[in-house]
Design a protein around this motif. Structure first.
Motif, PDB file in Angstrom:
ATOM      1  N   LEU A 167      28.496  50.182  70.694  1.00 43.78           N
ATOM      2  CA  LEU A 167      28.098  50.706  69.456  1.00 43.78           C
ATOM      3  C   LEU A 167      29.040  50.456  68.098  1.00 43.78           C
ATOM      4  O   LEU A 167      28.650  50.153  67.116  1.00 43.78           O
ATOM      5  CB  LEU A 167      27.684  51.946  69.410  1.00 43.78           C
ATOM      6  N   LEU A 168      30.167  50.892  68.604  1.00 40.17           N
ATOM      7  CA  LEU A 168      31.214  50.855  67.647  1.00 40.17           C
ATOM      8  C   LEU A 168      31.665  49.620  67.086  1.00 40.17           C
ATOM      9  O   LEU A 168      31.744  49.152  65.768  1.00 40.17           O
ATOM     10  CB  LEU A 168      32.722  51.463  68.283  1.00 40.17           C
TER      11      LEU A 168
ATOM     12  N   ASP B 215      28.862  48.522  64.779  1.00 40.53           N
ATOM     13  CA  ASP B 215      28.870  49.210  63.712  1.00 40.53           C
ATOM     14  C   ASP B 215      29.658  48.783  62.487  1.00 40.53           C
ATOM     15  O   ASP B 215      29.363  48.746  61.309  1.00 40.53           O
ATOM     16  CB  ASP B 215      28.935  50.810  64.114  1.00 40.53           C
TER      17      ASP B 215
ATOM     18  N   LEU C 279      27.824  47.047  59.009  1.00 43.05           N
ATOM     19  CA  LEU C 279      28.062  47.604  57.746  1.00 43.05           C
ATOM     20  C   LEU C 279      28.251  46.491  56.735  1.00 43.05           C
ATOM     21  O   LEU C 279      28.077  46.855  55.511  1.00 43.05           O
ATOM     22  CB  LEU C 279      29.494  48.642  57.794  1.00 43.05           C
TER      23      LEU C 279
ATOM     24  N   TYR D 219      37.121  53.932  57.838  1.00 43.24           N
ATOM     25  CA  TYR D 219      37.004  54.025  59.305  1.00 43.24           C
ATOM     26  C   TYR D 219      38.021  53.343  60.026  1.00 43.24           C
ATOM     27  O   TYR D 219      38.608  53.800  60.980  1.00 43.24           O
ATOM     28  CB  TYR D 219      35.656  53.267  59.522  1.00 43.24           C
TER      29      TYR D 219
ATOM     30  N   SER E 299      27.493  60.098  61.725  1.00 38.66           N
ATOM     31  CA  SER E 299      26.608  59.010  61.321  1.00 38.66           C
ATOM     32  C   SER E 299      25.154  59.650  60.659  1.00 38.66           C
ATOM     33  O   SER E 299      24.743  58.938  59.815  1.00 38.66           O
ATOM     34  CB  SER E 299      25.922  58.520  62.582  1.00 38.66           C
TER      35      SER E 299
ATOM     36  N   ARG F 254      32.945  58.372  56.599  1.00 40.28           N
ATOM     37  CA  ARG F 254      33.326  57.237  57.340  1.00 40.28           C
ATOM     38  C   ARG F 254      34.903  57.659  57.599  1.00 40.28           C
ATOM     39  O   ARG F 254      35.088  56.904  58.902  1.00 40.28           O
ATOM     40  CB  ARG F 254      33.363  56.052  56.252  1.00 40.28           C
TER      41      ARG F 254
ATOM     42  N   GLY G  98      26.168  42.704  65.688  1.00 33.40           N
ATOM     43  CA  GLY G  98      25.884  43.728  64.944  1.00 33.40           C
ATOM     44  C   GLY G  98      25.017  43.315  63.499  1.00 33.40           C
ATOM     45  O   GLY G  98      24.294  43.765  63.094  1.00 33.40           O
TER      46      GLY G  98
ATOM     47  N   ALA H  67      21.908  44.667  62.163  1.00 35.15           N
ATOM     48  CA  ALA H  67      21.598  45.090  60.784  1.00 35.15           C
ATOM     49  C   ALA H  67      20.487  44.205  59.782  1.00 35.15           C
ATOM     50  O   ALA H  67      20.029  45.009  59.234  1.00 35.15           O
ATOM     51  CB  ALA H  67      22.897  44.911  59.925  1.00 35.15           C
TER      52      ALA H  67
ATOM     53  N   VAL I 112      21.204  51.611  59.401  1.00 39.71           N
ATOM     54  CA  VAL I 112      22.262  51.320  60.179  1.00 39.71           C
ATOM     55  C   VAL I 112      23.390  52.224  60.820  1.00 39.71           C
ATOM     56  O   VAL I 112      24.006  52.004  61.950  1.00 39.71           O
ATOM     57  CB  VAL I 112      23.097  50.259  59.121  1.00 39.71           C
ATOM     58  N   PHE I 113      23.492  53.370  60.008  1.00 42.29           N
ATOM     59  CA  PHE I 113      24.175  54.615  60.455  1.00 42.29           C
ATOM     60  C   PHE I 113      23.495  55.405  61.765  1.00 42.29           C
ATOM     61  O   PHE I 113      24.014  55.729  62.619  1.00 42.29           O
ATOM     62  CB  PHE I 113      24.784  55.411  59.439  1.00 42.29           C
TER      63      PHE I 113
ATOM     64  N   ALA J 186      23.436  54.943  65.619  1.00 36.83           N
ATOM     65  CA  ALA J 186      24.378  55.444  66.608  1.00 36.83           C
ATOM     66  C   ALA J 186      24.059  56.674  67.313  1.00 36.83           C
ATOM     67  O   ALA J 186      24.278  57.093  68.214  1.00 36.83           O
ATOM     68  CB  ALA J 186      25.745  55.840  65.830  1.00 36.83           C
TER      69      ALA J 186
END
Length: 515
Positions: free
Chosen positions: A30-31, A34, A38, A63, A98, A114, A160, A164, A176-177, A180
């Motif tokens: 996921l990270l 993410d 973005l 972030y 998130s 963030r 990713g 998106a 998009v957030f 998570a």
């Protein structure tokens, strides 16, 4: 069940262990998704929130800054309070933040969310990697598990933009957030049943001054490197001063760690030649990959004319190449010594840089970055396994944080140094042109819009040639880095073999996995 760091006889992890791995790879997947997702959401959210150029930079960078700054402290904190406990705290905070980010009413709120997401994210990667190391005590099983974990990281980065794009076609940018939230919820629901707790009951308290020094060292250096990368070769006093200040604080941090009985970061691990060679390789491979990635994506957009989304999709083979290389690493390790597999992969990466150094066009770029990425797979899988497997189980979090810090610093340094080199080559080739066109390719594109067709085409032709020359130089630099690392890893393995009987130095001497 809670383990206190005893080194037990290696036993197969069993079905429960592999189910636990399925839970542990989710945050890493996921990270990675993410961060890249973005990039596509940024234009739309910036328009909706009215974010300025500076605010856009902080939305995208806050972030990463906070992850880089806090990963050292979080890795060691997990060793002390429990890795599962820290993982759950980070996952819960990440889910809540998130939601805050998705419904942020203004740029300031989004930037703050963030930044806090970065703090939460810093708990996840070292915790998951340390838990994997503790669950999989058998060396071969651990190698497979870390390869799967690394594969998910890089595959997530590649997919990713695709995620998106799908979300942004149907929903608003906040989706998009929100992606998570169910992932972190699954970790919190399944984790208590599958993940055992591990911590070091003999560890002392977290040294607060060391935490402050680590932040004071990493944050200014990452900030300075990012600013140099954005300066397009112009440099500036502030970024250089930030890097110098961070390095000075870092020197104080190092001296303190070497004097403490229970350091925040056990730098004595670097006494092992294999450990230090792999860690250096992780940093410098990050330099080469980030630098060539920056130049290649700009080439796809600025020279070949692809849109940001198309460029992201075309660039996906880099992440997929690393993923394929990491998945192949355990099979290679059955036929070759790990150090030989890593060195061979790095040599392949050097070969992958050759098309970037001597040719141009879409085929050369895609082929080059794919082969380059494929060769780094053994380093990220086997090398990461070596780093976390070279220490007693109770210090796995500290070792994992050292590995992750190296990756972040390497990526930031690559964006800064190789980005500046590419910009310098561009400017040297455009020295006969005045104005913004002489500084950046984007400036040349903007300037061409105000010129008649003939001069505009000539300016763009010169700018494209100048930028392509910069791509060639950075490709050559990356090839030299990878070739040098291949030699370093091979030499360190031979040195380790010659001194295979380590001195019994207790805590000061790390255990070494076979290389």
């Amino acid at each position: 069940m809670e383990h206190e760091g005893q080194d037990a006889v290696a036993e197969p992890a069993g079905k429960r262990g592999w189910l636990a791995l399925a839970v542990l790879v989710l945050p890493s997947l996921l990270l990675a998704m993410d961060i890249t997702a973005l990039l596509l959401a940024l234009p739309r959210l910036s328009a909706d929130l009215g974010a300025s150029g500076t605010e856009q930079l902080w939305i995208s960078d806050a972030y990463g800054f906070m992850v880089a700054g806090f990963v050292i402290a979080m890795g060691t904190l997990g060793d002390r309070i429990g890795r599962r406990r820290l993982l759950f705290a980070g996952a819960g905070a990440f889910a809540v933040l998130s939601v805050v980010a998705a419904y942020a009413p203004d740029p300031g709120t989004l930037i703050a969310a963030r930044a806090l997401l970065g703090v939460a994210g810093a708990t996840l990667v070292p915790s998951t990697l340390a838990l994997i190391t503790n669950i999989f005590r058998d060396e071969r099983e651990r190698g497979k598990a870390i390869a799967i974990w690394a594969t998910c990281q890089f595959a997530g980065g590649a997919f990713g933009p695709v995620l998106a794009g799908l979300l942004l076609q149907r929903f608003w940018w906040g989706s998009v957030f929100l992606a998570a939230v169910p992932v972190m919820a699954l970790v919190l629901v399944a984790g208590p049943f599958l993940l055992p707790e591990f911590r070091d009951r003999t560890a002392g308290r977290v040294d607060k001054l060391s935490v402050g020094l680590s932040l004071g060292a990493v944050l200014p250096m990452v900030y300075g490197m990012k600013q140099l990368a954005l300066a397009d070769g112009g440099g500036g006093v502030v970024p250089v001063a930030a890097i110098a200040a961070g390095a000075a604080v870092g020197a104080v941090f190092v001296r303190r760690q070497l004097r403490l009985d229970h350091p925040l970061l056990d730098l004595r691990l670097l006494r092992g030649r294999a450990f230090s060679a792999v860690l250096v390789s992780l940093v410098l491979a990050g330099v080469a990959m980030a630098g060539t990635g920056l130049m290649a994506t700009q080439y796809l957009q600025g020279v070949l004319g692809y849109s940001p989304l198309a460029s992201a999709v075309l660039f996906a083979p880099m992440g997929l190449g690393v993923a394929a290389g990491t998945m192949a690493a355990p099979a290679l390790a059955k036929r070759l010594r790990p150090a030989t597999a890593i060195a061979s992969g790095l040599a392949l990466s050097a070969a992958g840089c050759v098309p970037l150094a001597v040719s141009d066009g879409l085929a050369a770029v895609i082929t080059g970055v794919t082969v380059l990425a494929l060769g780094t797979g053994p380093l990220f899988a086997l090398g990461t396994g070596l780093v976390v497997g070279s220490v007693p189980p109770e210090r796995a979090g500290s070792a994992a944080s050292m590995s992750e810090t190296g990756n972040y610093l390497g990526g930031s340094l690559g964006l800064a140094v190789i980005g500046v080199v590419g910009a310098s080559v561009y400017q040297a080739r455009m020295d006969s042109v005045a104005g913004p066109a002489a500084k950046t390719l984007a400036g040349a594109v903007a300037a061409a819009g105000d010129l008649p067709s003939g001069p505009a085409e000539e300016l763009l032709r010169s700018a494209h040639a100048a930028f392509t020359a910069g791509l060639h130089v950075t490709g050559a630099i990356a090839a030299a880095i990878f070739a040098g690392l291949a030699v370093l890893v091979a030499a360190s393995a031979r040195g380790t073999a010659r001194t295979a009987a380590p001195a019994a130095a207790g805590e000061a001497e790390p255990r070494h996995a076979a290389v």
